[in-house]
Design an enzyme around this catalytic site. Structure first.
Site, short mmCIF file in Angstrom:
data_model
loop_
_atom_site.label_atom_id
_atom_site.label_comp_id
_atom_site.label_asym_id
_atom_site.label_seq_id
_atom_site.Cartn_x
_atom_site.Cartn_y
_atom_site.Cartn_z
N LYS A 39 0.84 -1.21 0.00
CA LYS A 39 0.00 0.00 0.00
C LYS A 39 0.87 1.25 0.00
CE LYS A 39 -1.84 1.50 4.15
NZ LYS A 39 -1.42 2.89 4.38
N ASN A 40 1.94 1.21 0.82
CA ASN A 40 2.72 2.43 1.02
C ASN A 40 3.75 2.68 -0.09
OD1 ASN A 40 1.14 2.86 3.20
ND2 ASN A 40 2.66 2.29 4.74
N ARG A 113 -4.20 10.15 3.10
CA ARG A 113 -3.11 11.12 3.26
C ARG A 113 -2.33 11.31 1.95
NH1 ARG A 113 -2.44 12.96 7.78
NH2 ARG A 113 -0.34 13.75 7.45
N CYS A 137 -5.31 7.35 9.10
CA CYS A 137 -5.62 6.88 10.46
C CYS A 137 -5.42 7.99 11.49
CB CYS A 137 -4.72 5.70 10.80
SG CYS A 137 -5.14 4.25 9.83
N ASP A 326 4.00 0.13 12.29
CA ASP A 326 2.82 -0.62 11.83
C ASP A 326 2.88 -2.10 12.22
OD1 ASP A 326 1.53 1.49 9.94
OD2 ASP A 326 3.67 1.52 9.50
N VAL A 348 7.22 6.71 17.02
CA VAL A 348 6.94 7.36 15.73
C VAL A 348 5.70 8.23 15.80
CG1 VAL A 348 6.51 6.96 13.28
CG2 VAL A 348 8.09 5.47 14.52
N1 EPU Z 1 5.67 14.37 10.86
C1 EPU Z 1 5.69 15.72 11.19
N2 EPU Z 1 5.55 16.64 10.16
C2 EPU Z 1 5.40 16.26 8.87
C3 EPU Z 1 5.39 14.88 8.54
C4 EPU Z 1 5.52 13.95 9.55
O1 EPU Z 1 5.82 16.08 12.35
O2 EPU Z 1 5.28 17.13 8.00
C5 EPU Z 1 5.78 13.37 11.94
C6 EPU Z 1 4.49 12.55 12.08
O3 EPU Z 1 3.51 13.23 12.83
C7 EPU Z 1 4.99 11.30 12.76
C8 EPU Z 1 6.38 11.12 12.14
O4 EPU Z 1 6.76 12.40 11.61
O5 EPU Z 1 5.13 11.51 14.13
C9 EPU Z 1 6.46 10.10 11.04
O6 EPU Z 1 5.56 10.38 10.01
P1 EPU Z 1 5.85 9.98 8.49
O7 EPU Z 1 5.79 11.21 7.67
O8 EPU Z 1 7.08 9.15 8.43
O9 EPU Z 1 4.61 9.05 8.18
P2 EPU Z 1 3.62 9.11 6.95
O10 EPU Z 1 4.37 9.31 5.69
O11 EPU Z 1 2.47 10.00 7.24
C10 EPU Z 1 3.82 6.57 6.38
C11 EPU Z 1 2.86 5.45 6.26
C12 EPU Z 1 2.37 5.02 7.62
C13 EPU Z 1 3.58 4.59 8.44
C14 EPU Z 1 4.60 5.74 8.51
C15 EPU Z 1 5.86 5.36 9.23
C16 EPU Z 1 1.81 5.89 4.14
C17 EPU Z 1 0.59 6.27 3.40
N3 EPU Z 1 1.73 5.87 5.45
O12 EPU Z 1 3.09 7.63 6.98
O13 EPU Z 1 1.55 3.90 7.44
O14 EPU Z 1 3.16 4.24 9.74
O15 EPU Z 1 4.93 6.16 7.17
O16 EPU Z 1 6.51 4.33 8.56
O17 EPU Z 1 2.84 5.56 3.56
C18 EPU Z 1 -0.32 2.54 7.74
O18 EPU Z 1 0.05 1.94 6.72
O19 EPU Z 1 -1.27 2.16 8.49
C19 EPU Z 1 0.37 3.76 8.11
C20 EPU Z 1 -0.09 4.61 9.05
#
Ligand code: EPU
Length: 454
Positions: A39-40, A113, A137, A326, A348
């Site tokens: 998915k990611n 997202r 989520c 995850d 995280v």
């Molecule tokens: N963060 C910030 N500011 C930002 C971006 C992120 O403070 O502008 C913080 C977030 O709040 C969090 C941390 O940085 O505390 C990590 O966030 P990250 O940006 O790495 O996560 P994401 O890209 O929003 C993706 C996956 C998530 C997975 C995380 C960590 C997708 C669509 N989602 O999220 O997957 O948990 O990376 O590996 O790729 C899931 O599949 O259920 C899921 C939540």
């Protein structure tokens, strides 16, 4: 395969969330499941197709509602999307990309997202972008400050509107030096998708290096991008004037693979996860082994089962190559079946233990420490975010009436219900369809006893 908007029920915040299962637990899950593209990665590679001048083909695309949302958003922007020459393949033709009406885009507000990643590609193609409010989520604040700061460094002008953000790039986008405060997955992807066609060179420091990001770099390289991955989380991107389409088979979904592995351990079953690969799961496999889980690595997948009585374990979630955030939710269900005290440090996200309330209702003994346990340094210290869950096992689980809160927590509820004696009612099952393809069919294949009751 058909990936249709019906799966998202009109792009609502929690697609298809209302489905209810009556689950009768207490028997092992055993058999074979296959995992498709991650998915990611898949959703991001679909966005990358916007950057090409010619058609892209993505293979092993799972039929999940996050994919349906991104497909619809591509279509709203004039990308022609159709099924390809093999099941699970998508063909994306971006030759007629056009600006979409704000109302059409807004229909997807709160559904995922991924729309935030449309910024760079739309700015390159159209000189402007409107991004609706994001969904995904509810596991913490999930701000987008890293994304917006990076986009501004490329020269984008960001305007916040009541229902989203509008971006423009009056001077075009130029390569930039960006140092992320934290190796964010999404922000790293934002930089990659923007830098590949910006003029000049971009240096990204403190980048996320998850396998899905490496796969996205592979996709972009196939399209004609020049990206080098250097030591110490540095990625250098030399912008090019034009990109073409790609043909790519997505990396397997290691989060889904870990979920089924945890289901085998929790229910004392034996599950062969077809498509799982050892190299991208080394950290998870170490945790499984420490818990006295057993696994057998085969050419076409990995077989998971217990190696005897489960043992307690301590894990700390982290960015890659650490233990993924995850993975903790399904594994916590297995930890409730291990004799002794297990600890999970979540570093995280700041709110990712809400799902444990339902496990406690089912008889588990899990205490959440909302400000973490001050017992030693973490690999990436983020004390302001940290929480910890202390799981004392072994506890017999019993059936309960529970409501799925989010994707991974929801999956763990289903596994807990299957581990528990008696009948559980699990509501909002549709949320899990955001990330788990053919969930009910796979559960049936593994011998789960359940009915869809609403
Ligand atoms: N963060 C910030 N500011 C930002 C971006 C992120 O403070 O502008 C913080 C977030 O709040 C969090 C941390 O940085 O505390 C990590 O966030 P990250 O940006 O790495 O996560 P994401 O890209 O929003 C993706 C996956 C998530 C997975 C995380 C960590 C997708 C669509 N989602 O999220 O997957 O948990 O990376 O590996 O790729 C899931 O599949 O259920 C899921 C939540």
């Amino acid at each position: 395969m058909s990936i249709t908007l019906n799966d998202t029920r009109g792009g609502s915040a929690q697609p298809g969330g209302e489905e209810i299962l009556a689950i009768r637990g207490g028997r092992p899950l055993s058999g074979r499941v296959s995992v498709k593209g991650a998915k990611n990665l898949v959703t991001k590679a679909m966005v990358a197709a916007l950057l090409g001048e010619t058609t892209s083909v993505l293979r092993d695309v799972p039929n999940i509602s996050d994919v349906a949302v991104v497909r619809s958003l591509l279509e709203v922007h004039g990308v022609h999307v159709s099924e390809g020459d093999e099941p699970g393949s998508l063909v994306m033709d971006p030759s007629e990309v056009e600006s979409a009406h704000m109302e059409e885009i807004d229909a997807y507000a709160g559904s995922s997202r991924i729309p935030i990643l449309f910024c760079g590609p739309l700015l390159h193609r159209l000189g402007q972008a409107f991004i609706p409010d994001l969904g995904g989520c509810r596991i913490g604040d999930r701000p987008i400050d890293f994304h917006l700061d990076a986009l501004r460094k490329f020269g984008a002008v960001v305007e916040k509107l009541p229902s989203g953000i509008r971006l423009s790039a009056p001077q075009g986008l130029k390569g930039a030096n960006i140092h992320l405060p934290y190796p964010s997955v999404g922000a790293t992807e934002q930089v990659l998708l923007t830098a590949v066609r910006a003029s000049g060179t971009t240096e990204l420091k403190n980048a996320a290096i998850e396998p899905e990001i490496m796969d996205l770099i592979g996709v972009l390289q196939k399209m004609g991008a020049i990206i080098s991955y250097e030591p110490n989380r540095v990625i250098v991107i030399e912008g090019v004037d034009e990109l073409r389409g790609y043909d790519h088979r997505a990396i397997f979904d290691r989060n889904e693979a870990a979920s089924w592995a945890a289901a085998a351990l929790a229910t004392d079953g034996e599950i062969f996860v077809e498509g799982a690969r050892q190299q991208d799961m080394l950290t998870f496999l170490n945790a499984v082994r420490r818990m006295n889980g057993d696994f057998d690595i085969r050419e076409d997948g990995i077989l998971f089962r217990r190696g005897g009585e489960l043992r307690p374990v301590t894990v700390e979630t982290d960015v890659h190559p650490g233990f993924m955030t995850d993975w903790q939710q399904p594994l916590i269900v297995a930890m409730t079946q291990a004799e002794g005290e297990s600890i999970v440090h979540e570093t995280v996200y700041e709110n990712r233990f809400g799902f444990t309330d339902a496990l406690n209702k089912m008889g588990a003994n899990i205490v959440v420490h909302p400000h973490g346990l001050q017992d030693g340094p973490r690999r990436v210290p983020r004390r302001q975010l940290e929480q910890a869950a202390v799981i004392n096992g072994k506890t017999a689980l019993h059936g309960a009436d529970i409501v799925v809160p989010d994707l991974r927590g929801g999956y763990s509820h289903v596994i807990a219900a299957l581990t528990a004696e008696g009948e559980s009612t699990v509501r909002n099952i549709g949320i899990i369809r955001r990330g788990y393809e053919r969930l009910l069919e796979k559960l049936t294949d593994l011998g789960a006893d359940f009915d869809v009751v609403g």
